[in-house]
Design a protein around this motif. Structure first.
Motif, PDB file in Angstrom:
ATOM      1  N   ARG A  90       6.609  24.559   8.551  1.00 54.41           N
ATOM      2  CA  ARG A  90       5.831  24.171   7.378  1.00 54.41           C
ATOM      3  C   ARG A  90       6.796  23.786   6.268  1.00 54.41           C
ATOM      4  O   ARG A  90       7.693  24.525   5.932  1.00 54.41           O
ATOM      5  CB  ARG A  90       5.001  25.342   6.860  1.00 54.41           C
ATOM      6  CG  ARG A  90       3.845  25.704   7.724  1.00 54.41           C
ATOM      7  CD  ARG A  90       3.102  26.879   7.098  1.00 54.41           C
ATOM      8  NE  ARG A  90       2.449  27.644   8.135  1.00 54.41           N
ATOM      9  CZ  ARG A  90       2.380  28.972   8.157  1.00 54.41           C
ATOM     10  NH1 ARG A  90       2.930  29.680   7.192  1.00 54.41           N
ATOM     11  NH2 ARG A  90       1.758  29.582   9.135  1.00 54.41           N
ATOM     12  N   GLY A  91       6.583  22.651   5.689  1.00 60.84           N
ATOM     13  CA  GLY A  91       7.441  22.253   4.589  1.00 60.84           C
ATOM     14  C   GLY A  91       8.708  21.588   5.083  1.00 60.84           C
ATOM     15  O   GLY A  91       9.087  20.541   4.610  1.00 60.84           O
ATOM     16  N   GLY A  95       4.960  18.426   6.048  1.00 58.95           N
ATOM     17  CA  GLY A  95       4.541  18.692   4.666  1.00 58.95           C
ATOM     18  C   GLY A  95       3.031  18.650   4.573  1.00 58.95           C
ATOM     19  O   GLY A  95       2.369  18.013   5.392  1.00 58.95           O
ATOM     20  N   THR A  96       2.487  19.357   3.594  1.00 60.63           N
ATOM     21  CA  THR A  96       1.032  19.399   3.454  1.00 60.63           C
ATOM     22  C   THR A  96       0.621  19.133   2.009  1.00 60.63           C
ATOM     23  O   THR A  96       1.247  19.649   1.082  1.00 60.63           O
ATOM     24  CB  THR A  96       0.484  20.786   3.849  1.00 60.63           C
ATOM     25  OG1 THR A  96       1.232  21.266   4.941  1.00 60.63           O
ATOM     26  CG2 THR A  96      -0.978  20.706   4.226  1.00 60.63           C
ATOM     27  N   ALA A 170       5.615  18.375  -1.047  1.00 61.92           N
ATOM     28  CA  ALA A 170       5.391  18.260   0.394  1.00 61.92           C
ATOM     29  C   ALA A 170       6.495  17.467   1.075  1.00 61.92           C
ATOM     30  O   ALA A 170       6.812  17.718   2.232  1.00 61.92           O
ATOM     31  CB  ALA A 170       4.029  17.614   0.662  1.00 61.92           C
ATOM     32  N   ILE A 171       7.083  16.513   0.350  1.00 61.90           N
ATOM     33  CA  ILE A 171       8.090  15.667   1.016  1.00 61.90           C
ATOM     34  C   ILE A 171       9.517  16.081   0.661  1.00 61.90           C
ATOM     35  O   ILE A 171      10.461  15.378   0.993  1.00 61.90           O
ATOM     36  CB  ILE A 171       7.895  14.175   0.645  1.00 61.90           C
ATOM     37  CG1 ILE A 171       8.076  13.967  -0.851  1.00 61.90           C
ATOM     38  CG2 ILE A 171       6.542  13.678   1.100  1.00 61.90           C
ATOM     39  CD1 ILE A 171       8.205  12.501  -1.230  1.00 61.90           C
ATOM     40  N   CYS A 172       9.678  17.249  -0.008  1.00 58.59           N
ATOM     41  CA  CYS A 172      11.006  17.567  -0.531  1.00 58.59           C
ATOM     42  C   CYS A 172      12.052  17.727   0.563  1.00 58.59           C
ATOM     43  O   CYS A 172      13.225  17.489   0.337  1.00 58.59           O
ATOM     44  CB  CYS A 172      10.958  18.781  -1.456  1.00 58.59           C
ATOM     45  SG  CYS A 172      10.590  20.303  -0.622  1.00 58.59           S
ATOM     46  N   PRO A 175      10.030  15.568   5.529  1.00 58.23           N
ATOM     47  CA  PRO A 175       9.429  15.926   6.815  1.00 58.23           C
ATOM     48  C   PRO A 175       9.099  14.683   7.628  1.00 58.23           C
ATOM     49  O   PRO A 175       9.020  13.581   7.091  1.00 58.23           O
ATOM     50  CB  PRO A 175       8.150  16.647   6.401  1.00 58.23           C
ATOM     51  CG  PRO A 175       7.802  16.065   5.072  1.00 58.23           C
ATOM     52  CD  PRO A 175       9.107  15.761   4.408  1.00 58.23           C
ATOM     53  N   LEU A 178       3.425  14.171   7.324  1.00 60.29           N
ATOM     54  CA  LEU A 178       2.749  14.672   6.134  1.00 60.29           C
ATOM     55  C   LEU A 178       1.270  14.807   6.469  1.00 60.29           C
ATOM     56  O   LEU A 178       0.645  13.859   6.937  1.00 60.29           O
ATOM     57  CB  LEU A 178       2.939  13.688   4.969  1.00 60.29           C
ATOM     58  CG  LEU A 178       2.330  14.097   3.632  1.00 60.29           C
ATOM     59  CD1 LEU A 178       3.086  15.274   3.045  1.00 60.29           C
ATOM     60  CD2 LEU A 178       2.367  12.933   2.645  1.00 60.29           C
TER      61      LEU A 178
END
Lengths: 558, 283
Positions: A90-91, A95-96, A170-172, A175, A178
């Motif tokens: 997760r992450g 990403g969520t 979410a995109i840090c 990923p 998404l």
């Protein structure tokens, strides 16, 4: 390796415990998301689309059970992973983004703190490096003045900016995938357009795949490459977006597509010829509504010098985005709020200048349909009693038998079984509840009906039947109607005349057809351009126009 | 609102709630019938029976340091308990709920004044209030009920106030106002049924606290005047002989626990049973 799908879901089952057993929410779904692909998972409420999304990352509550395989990049099976392993995925790799940017950010921490925590959760970085990365991310999601934003709290940002911050989080860690669960549902159309553009852009620049969950066919047409249709937890159909819209294979998909109101296709109702000397049902004259916001904050001008007339048996659409003051005007029109200045006349009686009794008599012919059928019906009162409430409070007295007969009659008028009078609101679906709300609104045989977003909480297929019912009742009973909505396609279907509202002011008004076809005000034009149309080809064309109009509005604001 | 028949409500109760109902009713009946069922007068001394153990042929549940029959004192004590704790709870619930409702609905001036009044009451320590009342009116059941009623009012008012603030925003309240419902109708027909659940829970807690407070006040001589029996005073008395004669403490304590538990479970079950949402969809 590279052509392997990013996500491959096989035979996914999700069920929730309850009522002594397990209720299946998802029954055997297979799909895959390819590299750089945007896949849309579409369905109405209860279709299992959100349960599917949540189950992918093991975010289901403990009461849920999941079966099947969820393979990431052809190697890792998420379904067999431990919680600790999932935590890393997760992450880091997936990403969520959630629906409600208001509640997904913690209100007591600054944007910077939350963003930097997310960054450092996946990468060992010094505080200053994390900050630099945060600014970089905010630039990537096109939040203006990123350094400034980092010091601000979520409530200081607009809804669109908050959602952009969520996407940044979410995109840090860049990923591969998404997952966006209804990312634009809580946003205005003009803001939604910007977010959809951003997602598409991120896919192109970062090479991400996106799984988007939505109920909105317009959003699907705008962004998706591939569409998966779900209903009651079952897989219905999967197709490339053009093919799905052009040649839907399954009946349910056809139904879903035909239920979506399409801007520019239905043709608005034409106003009847009227005698000019008829008294209008509602006249607002230079109405202002100012709310004080406490010490040292400027008061909020929710309604700013609004003139509005609704004539007998006319339907006037009142359109605006959130915060435009449209609901406030609705409440002023029915006497629930008293304007700060200006006059309101209902049926020729000016509400401000008459005795309490006359005011009550004037408002006796006024009625309202509320937005949320879940909260507009008292959970402790049976629907039979609810629909006849207007009669019980009226000056005329009715016997219990009369009320019961009238309740049955009203339920039949809105196509509900008459023997449902003793049921309670929780036993009904959303659409059925809204029918009860409509029955209550016509119980006092109103001459003026204010409908405040009556369909915005409903699924499209339900929305259509409710709108049709309203239209029918309007032509049968002939009441005047002020129809408040944010959805231009709904206005097009319902309203003779349309008034566009922005920040408490009327920016444009006119016959609905003309206004939608040739908007003169730039804001109206942007609104028309931003409204998603459920057709991928048209939507692709509209994108460039939309960008242009929206930037025009943005310039004007700054 | 249609009220469902009593029989259908009872039928829909869970087994636990049914047991609680039976126990509660039994306690009430025993309290009412105390003069008929109690073997002794609760204040009569019996020098021969001092510290009689449980199971003594003369005193079924033993006797205290004066030889007063424990069973009889428990039965008569139940009357005092029910009268004071229940009346105080009902009083504070009624007053507090109305204050909270009105304050929450008329937020501006009326609400501010009422809630400040509640804050003032909240600031008064129960003991000082009791001392004051006893000085003025003398100790006794009436004083006890009024003091406890006053002490427990703020909790109900606060809960009702907070709940009303939320519920008053609901569209169904707006709709009732739109269709010409009077303020009274809105307060008691639309809002009250929707805020009742947490108040009922608070009620059960209050009954428990009231029994506790009653025993505390009685211990200090501010409550029930001895030798009249009260469970609280019995616990206080028994405490002195805890090491040698634990039953003197344990029996009244057990009575307190059982009655509080029964009331709490009953209230909880009723809350579920009376909520229309908890019924299955009838197709």
């Amino acid at each position: 390796m590279n052509d392997k799908p990013v996500l491959e879901v096989k035979n996914l089952h999700v069920s929730f415990s309850g009522g002594g057993g397990y209720n299946a929410a998802v029954r055997g779904i297979d799909f895959s998301v390819g590299r750089r692909e945007i896949v849309a998972l579409v369905g109405e409420s209860g279709s299992g689309k959100s349960a599917t999304a949540m189950s992918l990352l093991g975010l289901l509550p403990d009461s849920a059970r999941r079966e099947g395989s969820i393979v990431l990049r052809g190697t890792v099976d998420l379904a067999r992973m431990s919680d600790a392993g999932l935590q890393r995925v997760r992450g880091q790799e997936v990403g969520t983004v959630f629906q409600e940017p208001m509640t997904a950010l913690n209100p007591v921490y600054t944007v910077g703190t939350q963003l930097m925590t997310a960054i450092r959760a996946h990468k060992r970085l010094s505080a200053s490096d994390a900050k630099a990365r945060a600014i970089e991310l905010l630039e990537l999601v096109r939040v203006p003045e990123p350094a400034e934003r980092l010091r601000q709290y979520p409530h200081q940002l607009s809804g669109g900016q908050r959602q952009r911050v969520m996407i940044a989080m979410a995109i840090c860690s860049e990923p591969d995938l998404l997952i966006a669960d209804e990312p634009t549902t809580a946003l205005d159309v003009t803001v939604q357009a910007g977010i959809l553009d951003l997602l598409r852009e991120l896919r192109d620049t970062l090479g991400m795949s996106i799984l988007i969950i939505t109920h909105d066919m317009g959003v699907v047409a705008d962004i998706a490459d591939t569409v998966i249709v779900m209903k009651d937890g079952e897989f219905i159909e999967q197709a490339p977006v053009r093919q799905l819209f052009a040649e839907p294979q399954k009946d349910y998909t056809k139904l879903l597509l035909s239920a979506v109101p399409r801007l520019g296709e239905s043709g608005s109702p034409v106003p009847n010829q009227r005698e000019l000397d008829e008294t209008p049902n509602l006249v607002l004259d230079r109405v202002n509504m100012v709310f004080s916001r406490g010490f040292r904050r400027p008061p909020l001008r929710a309604v700013d010098g609004v003139d509005l007339t609704v004539s007998p048996s006319e339907v006037v659409g009142l359109v605006g985005e959130s915060g435009s003051g449209k609901s406030t005007i609705g409440r002023i029109a029915v006497g629930l709020m008293t304007p700060t200045t200006g006059t309101v006349a209902v049926g020729g009686v000016e509400l401000g200048g008459v005795s309490k009794r006359q005011r009550r008599a004037a408002l006796g012919g006024v009625s309202m349909i509320f937005q949320d059928p879940a909260s507009s019906l008292n959970p402790r009162i049976s629907i039979g009693d609810a629909v006849t409430a207007p009669l019980r409070f009226a000056s005329e007295r009715y016997s219990a038998a009369e009320l019961r007969d009238r309740a049955c009659e009203l339920l039949e008028q809105v196509r509900l079984p008459a023997d449902w009078v003793s049921r309670y609101p929780h036993q009904l679906s959303g659409g059925q509840r809204q029918r009860v709300g409509i029955a209550r609104a016509i119980a006092n045989k109103p001459s003026l009906l204010v409908a405040d977003e009556p369909t915005s909480a409903l699924d499209v297929s339900v929305q259509r039947s409710v709108l049709e019912l309203l239209q029918e009742l309007q032509s049968d009973l002939g009441f005047a109607c002020l129809f408040i909505t944010h959805d231009l396609s709904v206005v097009e279907q319902m309203a003779h005349r349309t008034v566009v509202l922005r920040r408490g002011r009327i920016v444009e008004s006119g016959l609905t057809d003309q206004l939608l076809a040739n908007p003169t005000d730039p804001y109206t034009a942007a609104l028309v351009a931003a409204a998603p149309v459920p057709d991928p080809d048209i939507q692709a064309l509209r994108r460039s126009i939309r960008r242009e109009k929206l930037s025009l509005i943005a310039n004007e604001e700054s | 609102m249609k009220t469902r028949s009593l029989v259908s409500v009872v039928r829909s109760l869970s087994p636990v709630t049914l047991v609680a109902l039976v126990v509660t009713v039994a306690i009430i009946l025993l309290a009412i019938a105390a003069p008929l069922v109690a073997p002794f007068d609760p204040v009569v001394l019996d020098a021969a029976g001092r510290f009689a153990p449980v199971g003594d042929p003369n005193h079924l549940l033993g006797a205290d340091q004066y030889g007063r029959d424990t069973l009889s004192r428990l039965l008569y004590g139940a009357r005092v308990e029910l009268l004071t704790a229940a009346s105080a709870s009902v009083l504070s619930m009624a007053v507090g709920t109305v204050i909270g409702l009105v304050a929450g609905y008329y937020q501006r001036f009326v609400g501010a004044v009422l809630m400040r009044f509640i804050d003032v009451v909240l600031a008064l320590p129960a003991l000082i209030l009791a001392l004051f009342a006893v000085t003025l009116y003398g100790p006794g059941e009436a004083t006890l009920i009024i003091v406890m009623g006053l002490v427990f009012t703020p909790a109900f008012a606060r809960i009702a106030y907070g709940q009303t603030l939320t519920v008053a925003q609901a569209e169904y309240v707006e709709s009732a106002r739109l269709f010409g419902a009077s303020d009274l109708a809105i307060l008691f027909r639309e809002i009250l049924p929707n805020i009742l659940a947490p108040l009922v829970v608070q009620f059960t807690l209050t009954v428990a606290s009231a029994i506790l407070l009653e025993s505390g006040l009685s211990y200090l001589g501010l409550g029930i005047v001895p030798p009249a029996p009260s469970w609280g005073a019995m616990v206080a008395d028994g405490q002195r002989y805890m090491a040698t004669e634990p039953q003197l403490l344990l029996l009244p304590a057990l009575a307190v626990v059982i009655s509080i538990l029964a009331v709490a479970l009953l209230a909880d079950g009723l809350r579920t049973a009376l909520n229309p949402r908890s019924h299955r969809r009838s197709a």
